[in-house]
Scaffold this motif. Structure first.
Motif, PDB file in Angstrom:
ATOM      1  N   LEU A 186      -2.971  17.415  -8.835  1.00  0.00           N
ATOM      2  CA  LEU A 186      -2.350  16.468  -9.803  1.00  0.00           C
ATOM      3  C   LEU A 186      -1.510  15.077  -9.321  1.00  0.00           C
ATOM      4  N   GLN A 187      -1.896  14.611  -8.476  1.00  0.00           N
ATOM      5  CA  GLN A 187      -1.678  14.267  -7.275  1.00  0.00           C
ATOM      6  C   GLN A 187      -2.338  13.091  -6.487  1.00  0.00           C
ATOM      7  N   LEU A 188      -3.255  13.598  -7.248  1.00  0.00           N
ATOM      8  CA  LEU A 188      -4.615  12.208  -7.189  1.00  0.00           C
ATOM      9  C   LEU A 188      -4.793  11.658  -8.076  1.00  0.00           C
ATOM     10  N   VAL A 203       9.589  14.948   0.607  1.00  0.00           N
ATOM     11  CA  VAL A 203       8.659  14.715  -0.988  1.00  0.00           C
ATOM     12  C   VAL A 203       7.759  16.091  -0.746  1.00  0.00           C
ATOM     13  N   THR A 204       7.841  17.214  -1.908  1.00  0.00           N
ATOM     14  CA  THR A 204       6.667  18.049  -2.332  1.00  0.00           C
ATOM     15  C   THR A 204       5.836  17.358  -3.354  1.00  0.00           C
ATOM     16  N   PRO A 205       4.191  18.319  -3.277  1.00  0.00           N
ATOM     17  CA  PRO A 205       3.690  18.144  -4.782  1.00  0.00           C
ATOM     18  C   PRO A 205       4.154  17.933  -5.559  1.00  0.00           C
ATOM     19  N   LEU A 206       5.317  18.533  -6.259  1.00  0.00           N
ATOM     20  CA  LEU A 206       5.788  18.852  -7.165  1.00  0.00           C
ATOM     21  C   LEU A 206       6.438  17.298  -7.356  1.00  0.00           C
ATOM     22  N   GLU A 207       7.150  16.469  -6.714  1.00  0.00           N
ATOM     23  CA  GLU A 207       7.657  15.285  -6.645  1.00  0.00           C
ATOM     24  C   GLU A 207       6.929  14.475  -6.310  1.00  0.00           C
ATOM     25  N   GLY A 208       6.171  14.841  -5.901  1.00  0.00           N
ATOM     26  CA  GLY A 208       5.029  13.218  -5.401  1.00  0.00           C
ATOM     27  C   GLY A 208       4.178  12.824  -6.811  1.00  0.00           C
ATOM     28  N   VAL A 209       3.841  14.464  -7.868  1.00  0.00           N
ATOM     29  CA  VAL A 209       3.245  13.876  -9.055  1.00  0.00           C
ATOM     30  C   VAL A 209       4.103  13.041  -9.834  1.00  0.00           C
ATOM     31  N   LYS A 264       0.430  15.236   2.531  1.00  0.00           N
ATOM     32  CA  LYS A 264      -0.695  15.927   3.394  1.00  0.00           C
ATOM     33  C   LYS A 264      -2.199  16.520   2.024  1.00  0.00           C
ATOM     34  N   VAL A 265      -1.801  15.272   0.889  1.00  0.00           N
ATOM     35  CA  VAL A 265      -3.064  15.386  -0.102  1.00  0.00           C
ATOM     36  C   VAL A 265      -4.135  14.976   0.718  1.00  0.00           C
ATOM     37  N   LEU A 266      -4.067  14.299   0.851  1.00  0.00           N
ATOM     38  CA  LEU A 266      -4.598  13.064   1.340  1.00  0.00           C
ATOM     39  C   LEU A 266      -4.615  12.758   3.035  1.00  0.00           C
ATOM     40  N   THR A 267      -5.930  12.607   3.109  1.00  0.00           N
ATOM     41  CA  THR A 267      -5.259  11.658   4.764  1.00  0.00           C
ATOM     42  C   THR A 267      -5.016  10.619   4.648  1.00  0.00           C
ATOM     43  N   PRO A 268      -4.061   9.806   5.923  1.00  0.00           N
ATOM     44  CA  PRO A 268      -3.890   7.994   5.297  1.00  0.00           C
ATOM     45  C   PRO A 268      -5.780   7.183   5.343  1.00  0.00           C
ATOM     46  N   PHE A 269      -6.457   7.090   5.627  1.00  0.00           N
ATOM     47  CA  PHE A 269      -7.104   6.493   5.268  1.00  0.00           C
ATOM     48  C   PHE A 269      -7.866   7.153   4.115  1.00  0.00           C
ATOM     49  N   MET A 270      -8.280   7.983   3.624  1.00  0.00           N
ATOM     50  CA  MET A 270      -8.934   8.692   2.187  1.00  0.00           C
ATOM     51  C   MET A 270      -7.772   8.144   1.089  1.00  0.00           C
ATOM     52  N   ALA A 271      -6.179   8.177   1.556  1.00  0.00           N
ATOM     53  CA  ALA A 271      -5.673   7.560   0.853  1.00  0.00           C
ATOM     54  C   ALA A 271      -5.810   5.997   0.282  1.00  0.00           C
ATOM     55  N   ALA A 283       0.681  -1.269   0.315  1.00  0.00           N
ATOM     56  CA  ALA A 283      -0.038   0.280  -0.190  1.00  0.00           C
ATOM     57  C   ALA A 283       0.741   1.181   0.191  1.00  0.00           C
ATOM     58  N   ALA A 284       1.987   1.369   0.724  1.00  0.00           N
ATOM     59  CA  ALA A 284       2.840   2.336   1.133  1.00  0.00           C
ATOM     60  C   ALA A 284       3.173   2.707  -0.428  1.00  0.00           C
ATOM     61  N   ASN A 285       3.360   1.615  -1.793  1.00  0.00           N
ATOM     62  CA  ASN A 285       4.254   2.171  -2.691  1.00  0.00           C
ATOM     63  C   ASN A 285       3.310   3.619  -3.388  1.00  0.00           C
ATOM     64  N   SER A 286       2.149   2.706  -3.244  1.00  0.00           N
ATOM     65  CA  SER A 286       0.998   4.105  -4.254  1.00  0.00           C
ATOM     66  C   SER A 286       0.853   4.897  -3.540  1.00  0.00           C
ATOM     67  N   ILE A 287       0.781   5.470  -2.082  1.00  0.00           N
ATOM     68  CA  ILE A 287       0.173   6.373  -1.169  1.00  0.00           C
ATOM     69  C   ILE A 287       0.952   7.003   0.013  1.00  0.00           C
ATOM     70  N   ALA A 288       2.478   6.535   0.133  1.00  0.00           N
ATOM     71  CA  ALA A 288       3.018   7.113   0.163  1.00  0.00           C
ATOM     72  C   ALA A 288       3.918   8.352   0.446  1.00  0.00           C
ATOM     73  N   THR A 289       4.155   8.834  -1.102  1.00  0.00           N
ATOM     74  CA  THR A 289       3.736  10.047  -1.375  1.00  0.00           C
ATOM     75  C   THR A 289       2.834  11.316  -1.089  1.00  0.00           C
ATOM     76  N   ILE A 290       1.649  10.546  -1.251  1.00  0.00           N
ATOM     77  CA  ILE A 290       0.756  11.179  -0.698  1.00  0.00           C
ATOM     78  C   ILE A 290       0.182  11.900   0.545  1.00  0.00           C
ATOM     79  N   VAL A 291       0.672  10.712   1.320  1.00  0.00           N
ATOM     80  CA  VAL A 291       0.057  11.002   2.184  1.00  0.00           C
ATOM     81  C   VAL A 291       1.269  11.954   3.472  1.00  0.00           C
ATOM     82  N   SER A 292       2.844  11.560   2.666  1.00  0.00           N
ATOM     83  CA  SER A 292       3.623  12.746   2.978  1.00  0.00           C
ATOM     84  C   SER A 292       3.691  14.199   2.839  1.00  0.00           C
TER      85      SER A 292
END
Length: 337
Positions: A181-183, A255-261, A37-44, A26-35
């Motif tokens: 865009l990270q979504l 990781v920033t949102p740009l880097e997450g994308v 703070k684009v989504l909460t862990p549960f929503m991610a 799961a971490a592969n898909s959600i690690a950057t989007i959680v770090s």
């Protein structure tokens, strides 16, 4: 244990492995989007699980599953061999999950299956190397290096392109857009992860059905197999894997949102390319390479190389350790039964 009962046990274990693969990876898909703070862990995890399952409707060629099924030569495949390989893979996956080590579930499964097949050959008085399809296995092993390297190179290119396009944009506006865009990029990575990883267990179940004579060829695999595998990996992803999320999202590089994308898009592209060619690669290795790539663009020192080297050791050890566990498990079965 009767043969039919063992077949049911093997199928249940395979689906259980797929579930574990989901929460382990799961971490592969959600690690950057959680770090970021684009989504909460549960929503991610809900977001990732949804796109894990959506892959079921698109990835219908099952090339990766076919490659996994051919890892061990057919004459060395029995239900006991598959059972031992699954026990080994589940054991190593749970061990690495407990200690927060982002190892490859894919290579764990391949190593366990290959190790039990080689042990079976030894008990038959045959050279264990003859049990392995070397061309398929070497292709898989080579991508321990190539998958993260591809992810890293693609993420560097994407990051540099984005930086040049957005160099005149206001930082606050740019960050808001990259969070949106990270979504999209995390959905793409989850989609590619489901399409690649669910197929590995499909290959194992199809192999068990062929070994038992339920089906004659891989192409005759019943539809419930992919459906069960995609559902299991999606359910596992919803359970999360928070220790590994921490390692992937914060310990390698900030990781920033740009880097997450950039990292997620690079990971999705790499997985899409390898799936097209039927190569079972590690999602963990791929996204780790992508995260390293975005870190390197900032500066080489932005990557915590001590953590990265520790991860590299886990990657190198996964196949041989899983193979050893698979061989030992088959030996226990052999001498008890």
């Amino acid at each position: 244990m009767g043969v039919t009962t063992l077949l049911v046990v093997v199928i249940v274990l395979a689906i259980a492995f797929d579930y574990i693969n989901g929460f382990h990876d799961a971490a592969n898909s959600i690690a950057t989007i959680v770090s970021t703070k684009v989504l909460t862990p549960f929503m991610a995890v809900l977001w990732a699980a949804l796109f894990n399952f959506v892959a079921y409707f698109v990835f219908t060629d099952h090339k990766v599953a076919n490659t996994i099924a051919k890892t061990v030569i057919e004459q060395f495949i029995t239900l006991e061999v598959i059972f031992a390989g699954l026990v080994a893979a589940i054991s190593w996956n749970l061990f690495t999950w407990y200690y927060g080590i982002p190892s490859s579930s894919s290579h764990t499964l391949i190593g366990g299956f290959a190790g039990s097949g080689m042990a079976y050959a030894v008990f038959q008085g045959i050279n264990p190397i003859e049990a392995i399809n070397l061309s398929a296995t070497l292709k898989i092993v080579s991508f321990i290096i190539f998958a993260p390297l591809m992810g890293m190179i693609i993420s560097i290119i994407i990051t540099l392109i984005i930086i040049n396009i957005c160099k005149k944009a206001r930082p606050a506006v740019a960050e808001r857009w990259f969070k949106i865009l990270q979504l999209v990029s995390s959905a793409g990575l989850s989609f590619a992860h489901g399409g690649n990883d669910a197929q590995k267990v499909m290959g194992i179940i199809a192999t068990a059905l062929i070994a038992q004579g339920v089906i004659g060829t891989f192409e005759q695999m019943p539809e419930w197999v992919p459906l069960a595998c995609y559902a299991a990996i999606a359910a596992g992803t919803m359970s999360g894997g928070w220790k590994i999320v921490k390692t992937m999202g914060t310990k390698i590089t900030k990781v920033t949102p740009l880097e997450g994308v950039s990292a997620e898009t690079a990971g999705a592209i790499t997985l899409g390319i390898t799936e097209h060619f039927g190569i079972p690669v590690s999602t963990t290795h791929t996204i780790t390479g992508s995260i390293i790539g975005v870190g390197v663009v900032k500066r080489v020192s932005a990557v915590r190389w001590g953590v990265t080297i520790s991860l590299l050791w886990a990657w190198i050890l996964t196949i041989p350790v899983s193979a050893l566990l698979g061989g030992l498990t088959l030996a226990v079965i052999h001498y008890i039964l």
